[in-house]
Design a protein around this motif. Sequence first.
Motif, PDB file in Angstrom:
ATOM      1  N   TRP A   1     147.127  24.845 -39.299  1.00 50.70           N
ATOM      2  CA  TRP A   1     146.564  23.496 -39.317  1.00 50.70           C
ATOM      3  C   TRP A   1     145.119  23.479 -38.842  1.00 50.70           C
ATOM      4  CZ3 TRP A   1     147.437  19.312 -41.867  1.00 50.70           C
ATOM      5  CH2 TRP A   1     148.677  19.182 -42.495  1.00 50.70           C
ATOM      6  N   ASN A   2     144.759  24.363 -37.927  1.00 58.65           N
ATOM      7  CA  ASN A   2     143.362  24.469 -37.535  1.00 58.65           C
ATOM      8  C   ASN A   2     142.537  24.894 -38.741  1.00 58.65           C
ATOM      9  OD1 ASN A   2     140.960  26.208 -36.487  1.00 58.65           O
ATOM     10  ND2 ASN A   2     141.528  24.883 -34.775  1.00 58.65           N
ATOM     11  N   GLY A   3     143.057  25.836 -39.511  1.00 59.83           N
ATOM     12  CA  GLY A   3     142.376  26.267 -40.726  1.00 59.83           C
ATOM     13  C   GLY A   3     142.252  25.150 -41.744  1.00 59.83           C
ATOM     14  N   LEU A   4     143.300  24.348 -41.892  1.00 58.31           N
ATOM     15  CA  LEU A   4     143.251  23.232 -42.837  1.00 58.31           C
ATOM     16  C   LEU A   4     142.229  22.184 -42.415  1.00 58.31           C
ATOM     17  CD1 LEU A   4     147.058  22.840 -43.610  1.00 58.31           C
ATOM     18  CD2 LEU A   4     145.278  23.636 -45.177  1.00 58.31           C
ATOM     19  N   VAL A   5     142.171  21.880 -41.123  1.00 63.60           N
ATOM     20  CA  VAL A   5     141.176  20.921 -40.625  1.00 63.60           C
ATOM     21  C   VAL A   5     139.773  21.442 -40.895  1.00 63.60           C
ATOM     22  CG1 VAL A   5     140.218  19.867 -38.528  1.00 63.60           C
ATOM     23  CG2 VAL A   5     142.688  19.853 -38.919  1.00 63.60           C
TER      24      VAL A   5
ATOM     25  N   ASP B   1     132.780  28.124 -41.005  1.00 67.29           N
ATOM     26  CA  ASP B   1     134.059  27.419 -40.911  1.00 67.29           C
ATOM     27  C   ASP B   1     134.932  27.679 -42.132  1.00 67.29           C
ATOM     28  OD1 ASP B   1     134.130  26.322 -38.407  1.00 67.29           O
ATOM     29  OD2 ASP B   1     133.367  24.359 -39.010  1.00 67.29           O
ATOM     30  N   LEU B   2     134.320  27.790 -43.303  1.00 64.94           N
ATOM     31  CA  LEU B   2     135.098  28.084 -44.501  1.00 64.94           C
ATOM     32  C   LEU B   2     135.744  29.468 -44.399  1.00 64.94           C
ATOM     33  CD1 LEU B   2     136.052  27.261 -47.302  1.00 64.94           C
ATOM     34  CD2 LEU B   2     133.909  28.200 -48.218  1.00 64.94           C
ATOM     35  N   LEU B   3     134.983  30.446 -43.917  1.00 63.13           N
ATOM     36  CA  LEU B   3     135.554  31.789 -43.727  1.00 63.13           C
ATOM     37  C   LEU B   3     136.693  31.763 -42.701  1.00 63.13           C
ATOM     38  CD1 LEU B   3     132.326  33.987 -43.728  1.00 63.13           C
ATOM     39  CD2 LEU B   3     134.057  33.798 -45.526  1.00 63.13           C
ATOM     40  N   LEU B   4     136.485  31.019 -41.614  1.00 66.31           N
ATOM     41  CA  LEU B   4     137.554  30.896 -40.615  1.00 66.31           C
ATOM     42  C   LEU B   4     138.770  30.187 -41.190  1.00 66.31           C
ATOM     43  CD1 LEU B   4     135.660  29.978 -37.328  1.00 66.31           C
ATOM     44  CD2 LEU B   4     136.890  32.072 -37.840  1.00 66.31           C
ATOM     45  N   ALA B   5     138.543  29.143 -41.974  1.00 71.01           N
ATOM     46  CA  ALA B   5     139.660  28.407 -42.567  1.00 71.01           C
ATOM     47  C   ALA B   5     140.501  29.324 -43.450  1.00 71.01           C
ATOM     48  CB  ALA B   5     139.139  27.224 -43.381  1.00 71.01           C
ATOM     49  N   ILE B   6     139.852  30.077 -44.304  1.00 67.63           N
ATOM     50  CA  ILE B   6     140.565  30.991 -45.195  1.00 67.63           C
ATOM     51  C   ILE B   6     141.320  32.044 -44.382  1.00 67.63           C
ATOM     52  CG2 ILE B   6     140.234  32.794 -46.944  1.00 67.63           C
ATOM     53  CD1 ILE B   6     137.870  31.026 -47.989  1.00 67.63           C
ATOM     54  N   THR B   7     140.657  32.593 -43.358  1.00 65.38           N
ATOM     55  CA  THR B   7     141.289  33.600 -42.513  1.00 65.38           C
ATOM     56  C   THR B   7     142.484  33.021 -41.771  1.00 65.38           C
ATOM     57  OG1 THR B   7     139.156  34.704 -42.216  1.00 65.38           O
ATOM     58  CG2 THR B   7     140.899  35.254 -40.643  1.00 65.38           C
ATOM     59  N   PHE B   8     142.319  31.838 -41.182  1.00 70.26           N
ATOM     60  CA  PHE B   8     143.414  31.223 -40.421  1.00 70.26           C
ATOM     61  C   PHE B   8     144.591  30.860 -41.319  1.00 70.26           C
ATOM     62  CE2 PHE B   8     140.883  29.422 -36.547  1.00 70.26           C
ATOM     63  CZ  PHE B   8     140.614  30.714 -36.147  1.00 70.26           C
TER      64      PHE B   8
ATOM     65  N   GLU C   1     120.181  21.363 -42.565  1.00 71.16           N
ATOM     66  CA  GLU C   1     120.385  22.717 -43.081  1.00 71.16           C
ATOM     67  C   GLU C   1     121.301  23.578 -42.207  1.00 71.16           C
ATOM     68  OE1 GLU C   1     117.824  26.638 -44.393  1.00 71.16           O
ATOM     69  OE2 GLU C   1     116.799  24.717 -44.256  1.00 71.16           O
ATOM     70  N   PRO C   2     121.172  23.536 -40.869  1.00 61.90           N
ATOM     71  CA  PRO C   2     122.079  24.356 -40.058  1.00 61.90           C
ATOM     72  C   PRO C   2     123.563  24.030 -40.285  1.00 61.90           C
ATOM     73  CG  PRO C   2     120.268  23.565 -38.715  1.00 61.90           C
ATOM     74  CD  PRO C   2     120.162  22.876 -40.038  1.00 61.90           C
ATOM     75  N   MET C   3     123.850  22.790 -40.688  1.00 64.60           N
ATOM     76  CA  MET C   3     125.236  22.411 -40.929  1.00 64.60           C
ATOM     77  C   MET C   3     125.839  23.200 -42.085  1.00 64.60           C
ATOM     78  SD  MET C   3     127.769  20.717 -39.851  1.00 64.60           S
ATOM     79  CE  MET C   3     127.000  19.671 -38.646  1.00 64.60           C
ATOM     80  N   PHE C   4     125.019  23.594 -43.050  1.00 63.57           N
ATOM     81  CA  PHE C   4     125.517  24.400 -44.165  1.00 63.57           C
ATOM     82  C   PHE C   4     125.951  25.784 -43.683  1.00 63.57           C
ATOM     83  CE2 PHE C   4     122.862  21.413 -46.685  1.00 63.57           C
ATOM     84  CZ  PHE C   4     123.890  20.909 -47.480  1.00 63.57           C
ATOM     85  N   TYR C   5     125.193  26.358 -42.752  1.00 66.71           N
ATOM     86  CA  TYR C   5     125.557  27.674 -42.218  1.00 66.71           C
ATOM     87  C   TYR C   5     126.834  27.582 -41.383  1.00 66.71           C
ATOM     88  CZ  TYR C   5     120.780  28.658 -43.644  1.00 66.71           C
ATOM     89  OH  TYR C   5     119.629  28.784 -44.370  1.00 66.71           O
ATOM     90  N   ILE C   6     126.923  26.536 -40.580  1.00 66.02           N
ATOM     91  CA  ILE C   6     128.125  26.323 -39.767  1.00 66.02           C
ATOM     92  C   ILE C   6     129.332  26.108 -40.678  1.00 66.02           C
ATOM     93  CG2 ILE C   6     129.235  24.735 -38.139  1.00 66.02           C
ATOM     94  CD1 ILE C   6     126.386  24.294 -36.946  1.00 66.02           C
ATOM     95  N   SER C   7     129.133  25.338 -41.743  1.00 68.89           N
ATOM     96  CA  SER C   7     130.225  25.079 -42.676  1.00 68.89           C
ATOM     97  C   SER C   7     130.647  26.349 -43.397  1.00 68.89           C
ATOM     98  CB  SER C   7     129.819  24.016 -43.690  1.00 68.89           C
ATOM     99  OG  SER C   7     129.620  22.789 -43.050  1.00 68.89           O
ATOM    100  N   GLY C   8     129.699  27.203 -43.703  1.00 66.39           N
ATOM    101  CA  GLY C   8     130.036  28.492 -44.323  1.00 66.39           C
ATOM    102  C   GLY C   8     130.912  29.335 -43.411  1.00 66.39           C
TER     103      GLY C   8
END
Length: 134
Positions: free
Chosen positions: A72-76, A104-111, A95-102
């Motif tokens: 669920w952390n990954g889904l959020v 987070d996307l890797l973490l989401a997929i991993t989680f 612009e920094p939000m795009f890097y953070i989101s990138g």
Amino acid sequence: MKNSNNLFKKFVLFMGIFNFPIGIWMITESLLNKTGESLITNVVSGEFIIFTGAALVWSTTKLSSRAPIIVWNGLVRFFSVLFVIYASTNGEVPEPMFYISGMDLLLAITFIFGTAKVTGVPLSKLIVGKTNDV
């Protein structure tokens, strides 16, 4: 499989611990730059990030039964990335939000997919909070 389980647990533990300074930083910056509504939303967001970190740390102590927390952390995180993409259609995303989101996307997929692989529990069961523990 035992080695990948241990590595995954350490990764989730590290990411959970990493949430604490991020949350504290958000709260501290909000308190130093008191600006009404953003003060409230940023402090609450920082508290939520700290809580999420605590939940991730706690979930690593018994991964077999607390795996849905990680999923669920990954889904959020995944839906947060989608929101940033949607918000970027207005062009008002820093612009920094795009890097953070990138990240987070890797973490989401991993989680999401890592939890299913390591525990051997189907993702459909993990999403509804079920595991193979009896």
